[in-house]
Design an enzyme around this catalytic site. Structure first.
Site, PDB file in Angstrom:
ATOM      1  N   ARG A   1      29.214  38.962  42.796  1.00 38.21           N
ATOM      2  CA  ARG A   1      29.610  39.554  44.167  1.00 38.21           C
ATOM      3  C   ARG A   1      28.436  39.503  45.061  1.00 38.21           C
ATOM      4  O   ARG A   1      27.386  39.555  44.797  1.00 38.21           O
ATOM      5  CB  ARG A   1      29.959  41.334  43.796  1.00 38.21           C
ATOM      6  CG  ARG A   1      31.097  41.196  43.066  1.00 38.21           C
ATOM      7  CD  ARG A   1      31.270  42.916  42.587  1.00 38.21           C
ATOM      8  NE  ARG A   1      32.555  42.909  41.711  1.00 38.21           N
ATOM      9  CZ  ARG A   1      32.515  42.912  40.443  1.00 38.21           C
ATOM     10  NH1 ARG A   1      31.239  42.722  39.961  1.00 38.21           N
ATOM     11  NH2 ARG A   1      33.611  43.100  39.710  1.00 38.21           N
TER      12      ARG A   1
ATOM     13  N   LYS B   1      29.227  46.425  39.692  1.00 40.26           N
ATOM     14  CA  LYS B   1      30.313  47.469  40.267  1.00 40.26           C
ATOM     15  C   LYS B   1      30.831  48.024  39.077  1.00 40.26           C
ATOM     16  O   LYS B   1      31.187  49.126  39.116  1.00 40.26           O
ATOM     17  CB  LYS B   1      31.461  46.564  40.895  1.00 40.26           C
ATOM     18  CG  LYS B   1      32.522  47.158  41.538  1.00 40.26           C
ATOM     19  CD  LYS B   1      33.523  46.321  42.147  1.00 40.26           C
ATOM     20  CE  LYS B   1      34.530  47.077  42.643  1.00 40.26           C
ATOM     21  NZ  LYS B   1      35.695  46.295  43.158  1.00 40.26           N
TER      22      LYS B   1
ATOM     23  N   HIS C   1      32.416  37.198  49.649  1.00 40.33           N
ATOM     24  CA  HIS C   1      33.332  37.677  48.579  1.00 40.33           C
ATOM     25  C   HIS C   1      34.384  36.691  48.314  1.00 40.33           C
ATOM     26  O   HIS C   1      34.689  36.225  47.156  1.00 40.33           O
ATOM     27  CB  HIS C   1      33.894  39.013  48.718  1.00 40.33           C
ATOM     28  CG  HIS C   1      34.062  39.758  47.628  1.00 40.33           C
ATOM     29  ND1 HIS C   1      35.143  39.434  46.685  1.00 40.33           N
ATOM     30  CD2 HIS C   1      33.495  40.740  46.750  1.00 40.33           C
ATOM     31  CE1 HIS C   1      35.322  40.361  45.606  1.00 40.33           C
ATOM     32  NE2 HIS C   1      34.323  40.967  45.718  1.00 40.33           N
TER      33      HIS C   1
ATOM     34  N   ARG D   1      34.104  33.671  45.469  1.00 38.07           N
ATOM     35  CA  ARG D   1      34.561  34.225  44.046  1.00 38.07           C
ATOM     36  C   ARG D   1      35.958  33.695  43.900  1.00 38.07           C
ATOM     37  O   ARG D   1      36.299  32.985  42.902  1.00 38.07           O
ATOM     38  CB  ARG D   1      34.448  35.739  43.618  1.00 38.07           C
ATOM     39  CG  ARG D   1      33.028  35.905  43.714  1.00 38.07           C
ATOM     40  CD  ARG D   1      32.611  37.498  43.917  1.00 38.07           C
ATOM     41  NE  ARG D   1      33.643  38.302  43.052  1.00 38.07           N
ATOM     42  CZ  ARG D   1      33.474  38.740  41.526  1.00 38.07           C
ATOM     43  NH1 ARG D   1      32.410  38.319  41.023  1.00 38.07           N
ATOM     44  NH2 ARG D   1      34.329  39.507  41.124  1.00 38.07           N
TER      45      ARG D   1
ATOM     46  N   HIS E   1      35.241  40.959  36.075  1.00 37.50           N
ATOM     47  CA  HIS E   1      36.580  41.706  36.302  1.00 37.50           C
ATOM     48  C   HIS E   1      37.065  42.556  34.879  1.00 37.50           C
ATOM     49  O   HIS E   1      36.799  42.093  33.723  1.00 37.50           O
ATOM     50  CB  HIS E   1      37.390  41.032  36.639  1.00 37.50           C
ATOM     51  CG  HIS E   1      37.633  40.696  37.938  1.00 37.50           C
ATOM     52  ND1 HIS E   1      38.344  39.625  38.497  1.00 37.50           N
ATOM     53  CD2 HIS E   1      36.825  41.148  38.857  1.00 37.50           C
ATOM     54  CE1 HIS E   1      38.033  39.473  39.608  1.00 37.50           C
ATOM     55  NE2 HIS E   1      37.161  40.298  40.079  1.00 37.50           N
TER      56      HIS E   1
ATOM     57  N   TYR F   1      39.691  46.704  22.933  1.00 40.15           N
ATOM     58  CA  TYR F   1      39.664  45.958  21.748  1.00 40.15           C
ATOM     59  C   TYR F   1      38.846  44.399  21.803  1.00 40.15           C
ATOM     60  O   TYR F   1      38.282  43.986  21.131  1.00 40.15           O
ATOM     61  CB  TYR F   1      41.003  45.922  20.964  1.00 40.15           C
ATOM     62  CG  TYR F   1      41.576  46.949  20.125  1.00 40.15           C
ATOM     63  CD1 TYR F   1      40.903  47.228  19.031  1.00 40.15           C
ATOM     64  CD2 TYR F   1      42.234  47.742  20.988  1.00 40.15           C
ATOM     65  CE1 TYR F   1      41.395  48.418  18.088  1.00 40.15           C
ATOM     66  CE2 TYR F   1      42.768  48.943  20.312  1.00 40.15           C
ATOM     67  CZ  TYR F   1      42.387  49.064  18.836  1.00 40.15           C
ATOM     68  OH  TYR F   1      42.918  50.335  18.465  1.00 40.15           O
TER      69      TYR F   1
END
Length: 416
Positions: free
Chosen positions: A249, A276, A338, A341, A364, A374
């Site tokens: 970012r 973030k 941004h 990305r 993310h 998991y």
């Protein structure tokens, strides 16, 4: 003559003696005369709880007159008749008054300022200034002076409805978020039992998701040409290329620190407090990314940040510098920092790389909570291969317009 033992004239003429003595007025009321001349009203009584004697002070004479002392005695005896300890009752009343005074002092504006002082440690100054401006514009004129414990959801919703009616749904969303952060801060400091506005966002329309402006994969060569030939200062150009090669970012890129870089292991370790999603992130560094670091080392290698600020060389480049540079290159409305990305994500997905590895590269969080719980893998080994392909792809897209990364590698080869 009155049956009461004390009179005003007797009180006025009471002189101090070598030892403290008391003048009684009956029913437990006394005036204590101390050797230093101080004269204090005292009420002596039996505590309802254990029937032991106790004293409560009514204050000094003549500040508290004889009539006032007798009235306080009457009030105390009335409490005793109800099995209420007057001393404890007084303490409880003082505590209530103090709590009310503190509540009045802890206004929404005061708590908002305290919240922002804490938040400044985690956000840019521009973000902090924008947060306060929104509060000043939409909330503080109406509830700024209101005690924090009087803030209620219906009142706040009523204030936000006109903003929603104007179609400023993103503004409403951000205000709801900031209100909740302020109230949560207040709860955590023991000034509220619970946040009364925790669910207010649910009554407003959701803003439509806006995707960051970005380019199509086939436009990458033109972008690299514009970056190479545009009038950009060296630090900004390096930071844009660094963002492109690492896919982090803009804020994470601008704040890159030398002590986060492990040249030997070829990895950039970003701590959780800079991310973030508030979890640490590893970025594999390709030869091109390492070459960029070599490019800027003479400029900033002796400083904390890889991309130093212009006004404060010990700080880092502004988070918005890359956006301003792209705008100057003619990409206003078409591409923001941004969006680099998104450009990388689209290209890598089209090339068939593992979507989970791509999402991990972008740091993310998985939308599926169960799967997220998991799946603890960050697909690092896969990302080493994937990011190597991506950096080579960027270099090839540069065509005849050498990027700073590939240009530095070429210079090293010639020098050898």
């Amino acid at each position: 003559m009155s049956k009461d033992k004390l009179t005003d004239s007797k009180l006025r003429t009471a002189k101090p003696e070598a030892k403290e003595y008391s003048l009684g007025d009956g029913d437990g009321l006394y005036l204590r005369v101390k050797p230093n001349g101080a004269r204090l009203w005292v009420f002596n009584y039996y505590r309802p709880s254990d029937k032991k004697r106790a004293n409560i002070s009514f204050g000094p004479y003549p500040d508290v007159t004889l009539a006032a002392a007798r009235e306080r005695r009457r009030e105390s005896r009335a409490l005793l008749a109800q099995a209420i300890d007057p001393k404890r009752h007084k303490e409880e009343q003082l505590a209530i008054v103090q709590a009310q005074q503190e509540a009045c002092a802890n206004t929404f504006e005061r708590m908002a300022a305290k919240w922002l002082d804490l938040k400044r440690h985690d956000v840019s100054e521009a973000y902090a200034a924008d947060s306060w401006r929104s509060l000043e514009l939409y909330l503080l004129p109406f509830i700024g002076s209101m005690p924090i414990d009087q803030i209620r959801a219906p009142l706040v919703i009523e204030l936000l409805r006109p903003i929603e009616a104007d179609g400023k749904l993103e503004t409403v969303r951000r205000l709801c978020q900031r209100i909740n952060e302020i109230l949560d801060y207040t709860v955590n400091h023991g000034l509220l039992d619970a946040n009364p506005c925790s669910a207010i966002r649910k009554v407003f329309k959701k803003p439509a998701k806006k995707h960051m402006p970005t380019l199509k994969p086939e436009e990458l060569p033109l972008l690299m040409s514009d970056i190479a030939n545009g009038r950009l200062d060296h630090t900004t150009r390096c930071q844009i290329e660094w963002s492109l090669h690492t896919l982090v970012r803009p804020g994470e890129s601008a704040g890159t620190r030398w002590d986060e870089i492990d040249m030997e292991a070829k990895v950039w370790n970003i701590p959780a407090d800079r991310m973030k999603m508030e979890r640490p992130h590893r970025v594999p560094l390709t030869p091109q990314a390492l070459a960029l670091l070599e490019r800027v080392k003479p400029i900033s290698g002796h400083r904390p940040f890889v991309f130093p600020g212009y006004r404060d060389p010990l700080g880092h480049i502004n988070d918005q510098s890359a956006n301003a540079a792209l705008k100057r290159l003619g990409y206003g409305g078409r591409l923001v920092a941004h969006g680099l990305r998104s450009l990388g994500s689209t290209t890598l997905n089209e090339q068939g790389f593992n979507p989970d590895a791509i999402e991990a590269a972008l740091s993310h969080a998985d939308d599926n909570e169960i799967r997220r719980a998991y799946n603890r893998s960050d697909y690092y080994e896969q990302r080493v291969i994937m990011m190597s392909w991506w950096s080579n792809h960027i270099e090839q897209a540069s065509q005849g317009n050498l990027s700073l990364a590939s240009g530095f590698k070429a210079l090293k080869v010639v020098g050898e």
